[in-house]
Write an enzyme that holds these catalytic residues in place. Structure first.
Site, PDB file in Angstrom:
ATOM      1  CG  HIS A   1      49.926  80.397  19.657  1.00 56.64           C
ATOM      2  ND1 HIS A   1      50.404  79.589  20.650  1.00 56.64           N
ATOM      3  CD2 HIS A   1      49.116  79.615  18.901  1.00 56.64           C
ATOM      4  CE1 HIS A   1      49.918  78.365  20.505  1.00 56.64           C
ATOM      5  NE2 HIS A   1      49.145  78.356  19.445  1.00 56.64           N
TER       6      HIS A   1
ATOM      7  CE1 TYR B   1      57.888  79.984  24.993  1.00 50.68           C
ATOM      8  CE2 TYR B   1      60.054  78.955  25.013  1.00 50.68           C
ATOM      9  CZ  TYR B   1      59.004  79.541  24.318  1.00 50.68           C
ATOM     10  OH  TYR B   1      59.083  79.667  22.954  1.00 50.68           O
TER      11      TYR B   1
ATOM     12  N   PRO C   1      67.273  76.921  21.076  1.00 50.31           N
ATOM     13  CG  PRO C   1      66.384  74.774  21.329  1.00 50.31           C
ATOM     14  CD  PRO C   1      67.664  75.530  21.357  1.00 50.31           C
TER      15      PRO C   1
ATOM     16  CE  LYS D   1      62.987  85.893  17.965  1.00 45.04           C
ATOM     17  NZ  LYS D   1      61.649  85.408  17.712  1.00 45.04           N
TER      18      LYS D   1
ATOM     19  CE1 TYR E   1      58.826  82.887  22.137  1.00 43.42           C
ATOM     20  CE2 TYR E   1      56.812  83.430  20.954  1.00 43.42           C
ATOM     21  CZ  TYR E   1      57.653  82.490  21.529  1.00 43.42           C
ATOM     22  OH  TYR E   1      57.329  81.157  21.491  1.00 43.42           O
TER      23      TYR E   1
HETATM   24  P1  RFL Z   1      68.843  72.917   7.975  1.00 44.31           P
HETATM   25  O1  RFL Z   1      67.406  72.762   8.317  1.00 44.31           O
HETATM   26  O2  RFL Z   1      69.845  72.274   8.851  1.00 44.31           O
HETATM   27  O3  RFL Z   1      69.021  72.408   6.480  1.00 44.31           O
HETATM   28  C1  RFL Z   1      70.302  72.239   5.897  1.00 44.31           C
HETATM   29  C2  RFL Z   1      70.192  71.230   4.782  1.00 44.31           C
HETATM   30  O4  RFL Z   1      71.470  71.077   4.170  1.00 44.31           O
HETATM   31  C3  RFL Z   1      71.716  69.691   3.958  1.00 44.31           C
HETATM   32  N1  RFL Z   1      73.163  69.493   3.883  1.00 44.31           N
HETATM   33  C4  RFL Z   1      73.854  69.385   2.725  1.00 44.31           C
HETATM   34  N2  RFL Z   1      73.443  69.454   1.467  1.00 44.31           N
HETATM   35  C5  RFL Z   1      74.389  69.331   0.499  1.00 44.31           C
HETATM   36  N3  RFL Z   1      75.704  69.151   0.764  1.00 44.31           N
HETATM   37  C6  RFL Z   1      76.158  69.081   2.033  1.00 44.31           C
HETATM   38  N4  RFL Z   1      77.464  68.914   2.288  1.00 44.31           N
HETATM   39  C7  RFL Z   1      75.207  69.199   3.084  1.00 44.31           C
HETATM   40  N5  RFL Z   1      75.301  69.182   4.429  1.00 44.31           N
HETATM   41  C8  RFL Z   1      74.051  69.359   4.905  1.00 44.31           C
HETATM   42  C9  RFL Z   1      71.045  69.003   5.124  1.00 44.31           C
HETATM   43  O5  RFL Z   1      70.747  67.640   4.830  1.00 44.31           O
HETATM   44  C10 RFL Z   1      69.794  69.864   5.298  1.00 44.31           C
HETATM   45  O6  RFL Z   1      68.702  69.367   4.537  1.00 44.31           O
HETATM   46  O7  RFL Z   1      69.239  74.466   7.897  1.00 44.31           O
HETATM   47  P2  RFL Z   1      68.391  75.713   7.395  1.00 44.31           P
HETATM   48  O8  RFL Z   1      67.693  75.426   6.101  1.00 44.31           O
HETATM   49  O9  RFL Z   1      69.298  76.886   7.490  1.00 44.31           O
HETATM   50  O10 RFL Z   1      67.208  75.843   8.488  1.00 44.31           O
HETATM   51  C11 RFL Z   1      67.475  76.197   9.814  1.00 44.31           C
HETATM   52  C12 RFL Z   1      66.437  75.575  10.754  1.00 44.31           C
HETATM   53  O11 RFL Z   1      66.357  74.192  10.466  1.00 44.31           O
HETATM   54  C13 RFL Z   1      66.783  75.773  12.242  1.00 44.31           C
HETATM   55  O12 RFL Z   1      67.308  77.059  12.474  1.00 44.31           O
HETATM   56  C14 RFL Z   1      65.555  75.592  13.163  1.00 44.31           C
HETATM   57  O13 RFL Z   1      65.068  74.286  13.111  1.00 44.31           O
HETATM   58  C15 RFL Z   1      65.900  75.930  14.627  1.00 44.31           C
HETATM   59  N6  RFL Z   1      64.772  75.687  15.566  1.00 44.31           N
HETATM   60  C16 RFL Z   1      63.738  76.589  15.702  1.00 44.31           C
HETATM   61  N7  RFL Z   1      63.694  77.684  14.919  1.00 44.31           N
HETATM   62  C17 RFL Z   1      62.615  78.548  15.002  1.00 44.31           C
HETATM   63  O14 RFL Z   1      62.613  79.564  14.284  1.00 44.31           O
HETATM   64  N8  RFL Z   1      61.545  78.319  15.859  1.00 44.31           N
HETATM   65  C18 RFL Z   1      61.509  77.235  16.661  1.00 44.31           C
HETATM   66  O15 RFL Z   1      60.521  77.037  17.353  1.00 44.31           O
HETATM   67  C19 RFL Z   1      62.653  76.332  16.634  1.00 44.31           C
HETATM   68  N9  RFL Z   1      62.660  75.223  17.390  1.00 44.31           N
HETATM   69  C20 RFL Z   1      64.789  74.525  16.357  1.00 44.31           C
HETATM   70  C21 RFL Z   1      63.702  74.333  17.279  1.00 44.31           C
HETATM   71  C22 RFL Z   1      65.812  73.585  16.262  1.00 44.31           C
HETATM   72  C23 RFL Z   1      65.797  72.489  17.075  1.00 44.31           C
HETATM   73  N10 RFL Z   1      66.866  71.551  16.936  1.00 44.31           N
HETATM   74  C24 RFL Z   1      66.677  70.176  16.770  1.00 44.31           C
HETATM   75  C25 RFL Z   1      68.199  72.055  16.703  1.00 44.31           C
HETATM   76  C26 RFL Z   1      63.674  73.226  18.088  1.00 44.31           C
HETATM   77  C27 RFL Z   1      64.733  72.300  18.014  1.00 44.31           C
HETATM   78  C28 RFL Z   1      64.674  71.132  18.962  1.00 44.31           C
HETATM   79  C1  PHB Z   2      58.588  73.798  19.169  1.00 48.67           C
HETATM   80  O1  PHB Z   2      57.324  73.775  19.128  1.00 48.67           O
HETATM   81  O2  PHB Z   2      59.264  72.895  18.682  1.00 48.67           O
HETATM   82  C2  PHB Z   2      59.237  74.953  19.819  1.00 48.67           C
HETATM   83  C3  PHB Z   2      58.482  76.036  20.223  1.00 48.67           C
HETATM   84  C4  PHB Z   2      59.087  77.107  20.857  1.00 48.67           C
HETATM   85  C5  PHB Z   2      60.454  77.088  21.077  1.00 48.67           C
HETATM   86  C6  PHB Z   2      61.217  76.013  20.645  1.00 48.67           C
HETATM   87  C7  PHB Z   2      60.609  74.933  20.024  1.00 48.67           C
HETATM   88  O3  PHB Z   2      61.030  78.130  21.715  1.00 48.67           O
END
Ligand code: RFL
Ligand code: PHB
Length: 399
Positions: free
Chosen positions: A81, A210, A302, A306, A394
């Site tokens: 993108h 957005y 989110p 990041k 970004y």
């Molecule tokens: P995770 O993915 O939460 O994984 C942690 C893992 O640890 C396990 N766990 C345990 N394991 C052993 N013992 C325990 N006591 C434990 N407790 C927990 C869990 O089961 C899990 O498997 O953390 P990690 O690996 O640091 O990854 C971080 C990312 O998942 C997170 O930052 C992103 O998803 C955030 N995020 C976005 N990030 C981006 O860079 N670009 C995006 O577009 C973006 N969109 C988003 C997002 C997060 C969202 N939500 C739901 C919070 C959109 C959304 C809606």
């Molecule tokens: C997504 O596609 O899930 C997404 C994209 C951009 C954002 C957050 C989430 O800023």
């Protein structure tokens, strides 16, 4: 491969707690360097893959995945993108990432797919992972020989190691382990959440949109040319069960305005959930032989896309520090990990907070604060340097 129940005291150089994207990627980089690491994950692989989260990868994230050798599918299926749109009260402004950053872009490729690629690679490597580990606990981090205990299939295991890495997300055990050891936390919660829907319908636009609207924020995103991801700002205490698919599509269409609404193809939701928005940082990221990485250490709302990217930059810093530690017998890298990672984390926190503040509806805002939001957008419309700052953040600050 599981540690044998007959050998509960098996030893590894590194135990990684958590098998999300951070833990798996660190495991991959360490495997590539010949460093023996065990991943201990509380959930099943299907559960981990079922969490629909991030969608936008910075170039630096793609580079680290390439270094790990986990980029084949990302290269063929990821969508490059060059820009995205901001739509504020019906006025559209395109942020041309490529021209504003001297050629940098982002890649749309779901976190689920990144996780799947890393899981498949780990399986191919035959590297050790324990899934569905209960009662995970970390001990002796102030000694050169920490350990991790857990229960698997009713059997208690104690794995000793040189280093423990907490990649276990916001609700994990790692940060709790050091809560009374001088850990400082900084937090802002936001008075709303995001209701997200995933659907097998073509995206309404080839770029992300957005939207700031008087009814609240909305985001049009995607996973592929056939799969869309949409979000609307909702009440923090709302329940996804209150949102039928029809109600969701109607609300989304109202917020994006008629031109975009005409292009929205609706369909049954594959997933629908509400995520709270939070800014959070824990300091420092090192306690003796325990290191905090990714969501275990920090959360961003989110809006700036990041969270995953920040987790990957932590992994990049810690991966090279651990290579120095094990292969060159130098502690310099691990001594600097916390400061190095936090420097980038705080900048991403600032950007995510500013995007969130710019684009959401805050019921508590005074007329003055509403004018500030408008002035921020007006500045972006009129000032190329202001757009360049947004674009630079970004696409991702340098690693
Ligand atoms: P995770 O993915 O939460 O994984 C942690 C893992 O640890 C396990 N766990 C345990 N394991 C052993 N013992 C325990 N006591 C434990 N407790 C927990 C869990 O089961 C899990 O498997 O953390 P990690 O690996 O640091 O990854 C971080 C990312 O998942 C997170 O930052 C992103 O998803 C955030 N995020 C976005 N990030 C981006 O860079 N670009 C995006 O577009 C973006 N969109 C988003 C997002 C997060 C969202 N939500 C739901 C919070 C959109 C959304 C809606
Ligand atoms: C997504 O596609 O899930 C997404 C994209 C951009 C954002 C957050 C989430 O800023």
């Amino acid at each position: 491969m599981n540690p044998s129940p007959e050998k509960p005291s098996h030893r590894y150089q590194v135990v990684i707690v958590g098998g999300g994207p951070s833990g798996l990627l660190l495991g991959s980089l360490l495997h590539g360097a010949g460093i023996d690491a065990l991943i201990v994950e509380a959930r099943s692989p299907d559960y981990v893959l079922g969490r629909i989260r991030a969608g936008v990868l910075e170039q630096g994230t793609v580079d680290v995945l390439t270094q790990a050798g986990a980029d084949a599918r990302l290269r063929s299926e990821g969508l490059p993108h060059d820009g995205f749109a901001l739509c504020v009260d019906g006025e559209v402004l395109r942020i041309d990432l490529k021209s504003l950053t001297g050629g940098k872009t982002v890649t749309v490729y779901g976190q689920t797919e990144v996780t799947r690629d890393l899981m498949d690679q780990r399986r191919r490597f035959g590297a050790a992972s324990v899934y569905e580990a209960a009662d995970v606990a970390i001990g002796d981090i102030d000694t050169p020989h920490p350990f991790v205990t857990f229960v698997k299939d009713g059997v208690t295991h104690r794995v000793s190691c040189d280093i423990v890495v907490g990649c276990d997300g916001f609700h994990g055990v790692s940060r709790r382990t050091v809560a009374d050891k001088g850990l400082e936390t900084f937090e802002r919660t936001y008075p709303f959440g995001w209701l997200g829907v995933l659907a097998d319908v073509p995206p309404c636009s080839h770029e992300l949109i957005y939207v700031a609207h008087e009814r609240g924020f909305a985001l049009c995103s995607m996973r592929s040319p056939h799969r869309s991801r949409y979000y609307v700002q909702c009440d923090l205490n709302d329940d996804a069960k209150n949102w039928s698919d029809d109600r969701f599509w109607d609300e989304l269409r109202r917020r994006v305005g008629p031109a975009v609404a005409d292009n929205i193809v609706t369909g049954p939701s594959l997933e629908k959930s509400i995520a709270p928005l939070r800014s959070f940082v824990a300091e420092p990221l090192r306690f003796g032989r325990l290191f905090l990485v990714g969501d275990a250490a920090h959360i961003v709302p989110p809006t700036g896309a990041k969270g995953l990217n920040l987790a990957v930059s932590d992994v990049h810093y810690l991966g090279s520090a651990l290579r120095e530690f094990f292969l060159e017998r130098s502690s310099a890298g691990i001594d600097h990990y916390s400061a190095r990672a936090l420097n980038r984390i705080w900048k991403a926190e600032r950007f995510s907070w500013s995007m969130t503040t710019l684009l959401h509806r805050f019921d508590s805002y005074t007329p003055f604060e509403q004018r500030m939001q408008r002035a921020e957008f007006a500045l972006l419309q009129s000032s190329q340097p202001a757009r360049a700052v947004m674009a630079e953040n970004y696409v991702g600050l340098p690693l």
